[in-house]
Design a protein around this motif. Sequence first.
Motif, mmCIF file in Angstrom:
data_model
loop_
_atom_site.group_PDB
_atom_site.id
_atom_site.type_symbol
_atom_site.label_atom_id
_atom_site.label_comp_id
_atom_site.label_asym_id
_atom_site.label_seq_id
_atom_site.Cartn_x
_atom_site.Cartn_y
_atom_site.Cartn_z
ATOM 1 N N GLY A 30 -2.441 11.137 -61.836
ATOM 2 C CA GLY A 30 -3.402 10.673 -62.832
ATOM 3 C C GLY A 30 -2.906 10.490 -64.242
ATOM 4 N N LYS A 31 -2.292 11.480 -64.817
ATOM 5 C CA LYS A 31 -1.976 11.447 -66.250
ATOM 6 C C LYS A 31 -0.538 11.062 -66.547
ATOM 7 N N ILE A 32 0.207 10.676 -65.535
ATOM 8 C CA ILE A 32 1.614 10.329 -65.728
ATOM 9 C C ILE A 32 1.859 8.931 -65.174
ATOM 10 N N ASP A 33 2.514 8.099 -65.959
ATOM 11 C CA ASP A 33 2.900 6.758 -65.509
ATOM 12 C C ASP A 33 4.196 6.898 -64.718
ATOM 13 N N VAL A 34 4.127 6.748 -63.387
ATOM 14 C CA VAL A 34 5.298 6.876 -62.525
ATOM 15 C C VAL A 34 5.698 5.483 -62.054
ATOM 16 N N ARG A 35 6.967 5.134 -62.251
ATOM 17 C CA ARG A 35 7.468 3.812 -61.840
ATOM 18 C C ARG A 35 8.605 3.968 -60.849
ATOM 19 N N LEU A 36 8.481 3.264 -59.737
ATOM 20 C CA LEU A 36 9.524 3.261 -58.721
ATOM 21 C C LEU A 36 10.576 2.231 -59.108
ATOM 22 N N LYS A 37 11.786 2.695 -59.351
ATOM 23 C CA LYS A 37 12.841 1.794 -59.808
ATOM 24 C C LYS A 37 13.683 1.254 -58.660
ATOM 25 N N THR A 38 14.176 2.138 -57.790
ATOM 26 C CA THR A 38 15.124 1.722 -56.757
ATOM 27 C C THR A 38 14.835 2.434 -55.444
ATOM 28 N N ILE A 39 15.003 1.708 -54.343
ATOM 29 C CA ILE A 39 14.922 2.281 -53.004
ATOM 30 C C ILE A 39 16.313 2.178 -52.392
ATOM 31 N N CYS A 40 16.801 3.300 -51.872
ATOM 32 C CA CYS A 40 18.127 3.351 -51.262
ATOM 33 C C CYS A 40 17.983 3.668 -49.779
ATOM 34 N N ASP A 41 18.589 2.853 -48.937
ATOM 35 C CA ASP A 41 18.603 3.103 -47.500
ATOM 36 C C ASP A 41 19.814 2.389 -46.911
ATOM 37 N N VAL A 42 20.406 2.985 -45.868
ATOM 38 C CA VAL A 42 21.557 2.339 -45.224
ATOM 39 C C VAL A 42 21.128 1.079 -44.477
ATOM 40 N N ASP A 43 19.836 0.980 -44.149
ATOM 41 C CA ASP A 43 19.287 -0.200 -43.485
ATOM 42 C C ASP A 43 18.658 -1.090 -44.555
ATOM 43 N N GLU A 44 19.397 -2.108 -44.962
ATOM 44 C CA GLU A 44 18.945 -2.966 -46.060
ATOM 45 C C GLU A 44 17.618 -3.653 -45.752
ATOM 46 N N ALA A 45 17.402 -4.033 -44.497
ATOM 47 C CA ALA A 45 16.156 -4.707 -44.121
ATOM 48 C C ALA A 45 14.958 -3.777 -44.321
ATOM 49 N N LYS A 46 15.109 -2.503 -43.943
ATOM 50 C CA LYS A 46 14.020 -1.541 -44.130
ATOM 51 C C LYS A 46 13.751 -1.295 -45.609
ATOM 52 N N ALA A 47 14.813 -1.196 -46.386
ATOM 53 C CA ALA A 47 14.650 -0.990 -47.825
ATOM 54 C C ALA A 47 13.946 -2.183 -48.461
ATOM 55 N N THR A 48 14.321 -3.370 -48.043
ATOM 56 C CA THR A 48 13.700 -4.584 -48.569
ATOM 57 C C THR A 48 12.223 -4.640 -48.212
ATOM 58 N N LYS A 49 11.894 -4.274 -46.987
ATOM 59 C CA LYS A 49 10.494 -4.287 -46.548
ATOM 60 C C LYS A 49 9.657 -3.300 -47.366
ATOM 61 N N LEU A 50 10.166 -2.076 -47.539
ATOM 62 C CA LEU A 50 9.429 -1.091 -48.323
ATOM 63 C C LEU A 50 9.312 -1.536 -49.778
ATOM 64 N N ALA A 51 10.370 -2.094 -50.316
ATOM 65 C CA ALA A 51 10.345 -2.564 -51.704
ATOM 66 C C ALA A 51 9.264 -3.621 -51.898
ATOM 67 N N SER A 52 9.121 -4.516 -50.933
ATOM 68 C CA SER A 52 8.092 -5.550 -51.071
ATOM 69 C C SER A 52 6.693 -4.953 -50.948
ATOM 70 N N MET A 53 6.536 -3.930 -50.140
ATOM 71 C CA MET A 53 5.233 -3.269 -49.991
ATOM 72 C C MET A 53 4.834 -2.525 -51.260
ATOM 73 N N LEU A 54 5.830 -2.022 -51.998
ATOM 74 C CA LEU A 54 5.560 -1.174 -53.153
ATOM 75 C C LEU A 54 5.881 -1.847 -54.487
ATOM 76 N N ASN A 55 6.168 -3.125 -54.462
ATOM 77 C CA ASN A 55 6.476 -3.883 -55.679
ATOM 78 C C ASN A 55 7.671 -3.331 -56.440
ATOM 79 N N SER A 56 8.681 -2.880 -55.704
ATOM 80 C CA SER A 56 9.919 -2.434 -56.324
ATOM 81 C C SER A 56 10.880 -3.611 -56.355
#
Length: 68
Positions: A30-56
């Motif tokens: 609630g009271k903290i602005d949290v921003r997701l900067k980077t997603i790291c995964d050995v599976d680039e396709a999975k990282a890309t999919k999660l990034a698109s879901m979370l606007n990273s």
Amino acid sequence: MRRLPGPVVVGIVGSGYASYLHCKGYERVGKIDVRLKTICDVDEAKATKLASMLNSKSITVALEELPS
């Protein structure tokens, strides 16, 4: 309670379901602005999919590339 100054910037390792749940939890802080900067995964396709879901904008497959 007042809002804290400045955002908290996070990177997440892994792009499975637990990472998704953590990121959704960050959105609910609630009271903290949290921003997701980077997603790291050995599976680039999975990282890309999660990034698109979370606007990273940034993904990496190398842990040492995570910003500190």
